[in-house]
Scaffold this motif. Structure first.
Motif, PDB file in Angstrom:
ATOM      1  N   ALA A 239       6.229   0.566 -10.693  1.00 55.51           N
ATOM      2  CA  ALA A 239       4.782   0.455 -10.877  1.00 55.51           C
ATOM      3  C   ALA A 239       4.161  -0.312  -9.728  1.00 55.51           C
ATOM      4  O   ALA A 239       4.801  -1.156  -9.084  1.00 55.51           O
ATOM      5  CB  ALA A 239       4.467  -0.233 -12.198  1.00 55.51           C
ATOM      6  N   LYS A 240       2.879  -0.001  -9.456  1.00 56.88           N
ATOM      7  CA  LYS A 240       2.169  -0.683  -8.391  1.00 56.88           C
ATOM      8  C   LYS A 240       2.154  -2.185  -8.656  1.00 56.88           C
ATOM      9  O   LYS A 240       1.970  -2.637  -9.778  1.00 56.88           O
ATOM     10  CB  LYS A 240       0.730  -0.173  -8.285  1.00 56.88           C
ATOM     11  CG  LYS A 240       0.630   1.245  -7.757  1.00 56.88           C
ATOM     12  CD  LYS A 240       1.120   1.339  -6.321  1.00 56.88           C
ATOM     13  CE  LYS A 240       0.940   2.752  -5.776  1.00 56.88           C
ATOM     14  NZ  LYS A 240       1.468   2.859  -4.397  1.00 56.88           N
ATOM     15  N   GLY A 241       2.329  -2.930  -7.582  1.00 53.98           N
ATOM     16  CA  GLY A 241       2.358  -4.372  -7.714  1.00 53.98           C
ATOM     17  C   GLY A 241       3.751  -4.930  -7.875  1.00 53.98           C
ATOM     18  O   GLY A 241       3.930  -6.148  -7.893  1.00 53.98           O
ATOM     19  N   HIS A 242       4.752  -4.066  -8.005  1.00 55.55           N
ATOM     20  CA  HIS A 242       6.131  -4.509  -8.125  1.00 55.55           C
ATOM     21  C   HIS A 242       6.888  -4.158  -6.846  1.00 55.55           C
ATOM     22  O   HIS A 242       6.456  -3.332  -6.048  1.00 55.55           O
ATOM     23  CB  HIS A 242       6.791  -3.867  -9.345  1.00 55.55           C
ATOM     24  CG  HIS A 242       6.182  -4.308 -10.649  1.00 55.55           C
ATOM     25  ND1 HIS A 242       6.691  -5.326 -11.396  1.00 55.55           N
ATOM     26  CD2 HIS A 242       5.081  -3.859 -11.304  1.00 55.55           C
ATOM     27  CE1 HIS A 242       5.954  -5.497 -12.492  1.00 55.55           C
ATOM     28  NE2 HIS A 242       4.967  -4.608 -12.452  1.00 55.55           N
ATOM     29  N   GLY A 243       8.058  -4.813  -6.703  1.00 57.69           N
ATOM     30  CA  GLY A 243       8.767  -4.715  -5.438  1.00 57.69           C
ATOM     31  C   GLY A 243       9.194  -3.320  -5.040  1.00 57.69           C
ATOM     32  O   GLY A 243       9.276  -3.004  -3.860  1.00 57.69           O
ATOM     33  N   LEU A 244       9.484  -2.468  -6.029  1.00 61.65           N
ATOM     34  CA  LEU A 244      10.002  -1.138  -5.717  1.00 61.65           C
ATOM     35  C   LEU A 244       8.924  -0.118  -5.392  1.00 61.65           C
ATOM     36  O   LEU A 244       9.248   0.993  -4.973  1.00 61.65           O
ATOM     37  CB  LEU A 244      10.842  -0.626  -6.899  1.00 61.65           C
ATOM     38  CG  LEU A 244      12.091  -1.447  -7.237  1.00 61.65           C
ATOM     39  CD1 LEU A 244      12.814  -0.832  -8.421  1.00 61.65           C
ATOM     40  CD2 LEU A 244      13.019  -1.547  -6.039  1.00 61.65           C
ATOM     41  N   SER A 245       7.653  -0.457  -5.599  1.00 60.58           N
ATOM     42  CA  SER A 245       6.597   0.522  -5.326  1.00 60.58           C
ATOM     43  C   SER A 245       6.538   0.876  -3.844  1.00 60.58           C
ATOM     44  O   SER A 245       6.264   2.023  -3.477  1.00 60.58           O
ATOM     45  CB  SER A 245       5.242  -0.018  -5.792  1.00 60.58           C
ATOM     46  OG  SER A 245       4.894  -1.195  -5.075  1.00 60.58           O
ATOM     47  N   GLY A 246       6.807  -0.102  -2.987  1.00 59.62           N
ATOM     48  CA  GLY A 246       6.815   0.171  -1.552  1.00 59.62           C
ATOM     49  C   GLY A 246       7.930   1.125  -1.160  1.00 59.62           C
ATOM     50  O   GLY A 246       7.782   1.907  -0.213  1.00 59.62           O
TER      51      GLY A 246
END
Length: 421
Positions: A383-390
């Motif tokens: 989810a946006k705002g979490h480390g894996l979104s990038g």
């Protein structure tokens, strides 16, 4: 059991393709007749403007028949086809503008062209399919009714004309062999006819729509790459400002104080210099950590395996690394795999509370498969705002995909697919 399932699928496919060709023939006749009638009538009545609504109605009919054909083609090709985006009249448009809207753009005319072009193709494929089915059924069943034909006086059959002789036994062998050959070649012939007709329909009815979707996917990937790069640069700038920059300012102040103390108190100056050396080492360690966001020379010089090994050695969680590829890939692909691994290992070290992490890189066809798993507490998501979104944004830039399975309580498995062909 496997062979039974295969035969069942083959017969199901054969039945589907046969129905597609048999139903396509009358649909093609209807489409061709309506389209020719509409075009000729509309063109002849253009001088009195009555032809405009006639042509518009023809385009709408071709669109409706095209929608039916798209559904039928999806069954043959086994994939969902995109429906084109037809132009719409703006709000408040006059009657003339609304009348001309169905004729604007390229896709309405492609629908009309499909109705005209598919007619001779449908005739050909229909005739071939009916002929092959007839040869198969009449040839294989000839022994059941052939004795009647063989006993008809002056009935010169094909075997006799070819010089094989005459009689029930000879005719049964000949027509039975012909039926066996037709049965063996029935599936490839019918399948080929169905693919020919469906591929032509797909090119005319969805080619533009698929191209538009492809452009949108590439645009989305480019935007995702730009977004991921901008976020990485902002994060790097913030980390440098909050970390090494502040340490270097403090280091300069400490060295200035040591310079002043050196003249009057050598012991105090020595202590200050010692603190400055410690601060220098801490700053270097922090710069090394920040440099993980920048492709290292080892990646460009030696490839993925050594670069990933260096990442694994720096991770605070023990890492089992298994790199099953040794060839080199384009720089963008290698950078993507490296940065995804680096970010994933950083998340493992910061949030997972894991005792072991496993990283596997393999190649399946034209895709690099990167799998990162840990035995931590789980709860990771994109989810946006979490480390894996990038990571998802970075993978979209190279048309890759990211899958995360991380139930509460763990374990966590991250799978990244990166096209490399």
């Amino acid at each position: 059991m496997h062979s039974v399932g295969f035969m069942r699928r083959l017969l199901s496919r054969l039945a589907g393709d046969t129905v597609y060709l048999l139903v396509g023939f009358p649909l093609a006749i209807i489409a061709f007749c309506l389209t020719v009638l509409g075009l000729s009538s509309g063109a002849g009545l253009l001088v009195v403007w009555v032809g405009v609504p006639v042509l518009a109605l023809t385009a709408l009919v071709a669109r409706g028949l095209g929608d039916v054909e798209r559904i039928r083609i999806s069954g043959v090709l086994g994939t969902q086809l995109a429906r084109p985006r037809y132009p719409r009249s703006p709000e408040g448009a006059g009657w003339l503008r609304r009348m001309l809207t169905p004729l604007s753009g390229g896709q309405p005319w492609l629908d009309v062209l499909h109705a005209l072009v598919i007619f001779p193709v449908a005739i050909l494929t229909f005739c071939v399919a009916v002929t092959w089915w007839s040869l198969t059924l009449t040839g294989l069943t000839y022994p059941l009714y052939g004795w009647v034909l063989s006993n008809i006086p002056d009935n010169h059959g094909l075997p006799e004309l070819l010089g094989f002789g005459r009689g029930y036994f000879v005719d049964s062998l000949f027509y039975g062999a012909l039926g066996v050959v037709a049965a063996i070649t029935l599936y490839p012939v019918v399948r080929g006819c169905a693919l020919l007709q469906a591929s032509l329909g797909r090119a005319l009815l969805t080619g533009v729509a698929e191209l538009q979707e492809r452009i949108e996917d590439l645009t989305e990937g480019r935007n995702a790459a730009a977004y991921a790069e901008a976020n990485a640069l902002r994060r790097l700038e913030r980390d440098i400002h909050d970390g090494p920059q502040q340490r270097l300012v403090h280091l300069a102040m400490e060295l200035s104080r040591a310079q002043r103390e050196l003249e009057r108190d050598a012991t105090a100056a020595q202590n200050t210099i010692g603190k400055a050396i410690t601060a220098t080492r801490e700053t270097l360690d922090e710069l090394r950590a920040l440099s993980r966001g920048i492709a290292p020379p080892i990646l460009a010089d030696r490839g993925l395996a050594p670069a990933l090994a260096a990442l694994a050695s720096r991770c605070t969680v023990p890492v089992e690394l298994d790199v099953q590829v040794d060839e080199r890939f384009p720089a963008l692909i290698e950078n993507t795999v490296y940065f995804v691994t680096a970010e994933a290992l950083t998340n493992v070290a910061k949030h997972s509370r894991a005792e072991l992490c496993q990283v596997t890189l393999s190649r399946i066809g034209d895709t690099l498969l990167l799998t990162i798993g840990d035995d931590g507490v789980g709860g990771a998501h994109v989810a946006k705002g979490h480390g894996l979104s990038g990571l998802a944004d970075r993978l979209r830039a190279v048309e890759g995909e990211l899958a995360v399975r991380s139930p509460a309580g763990g374990p966590t498995t991250i799978v990244a697919e990166v096209p490399c062909g």
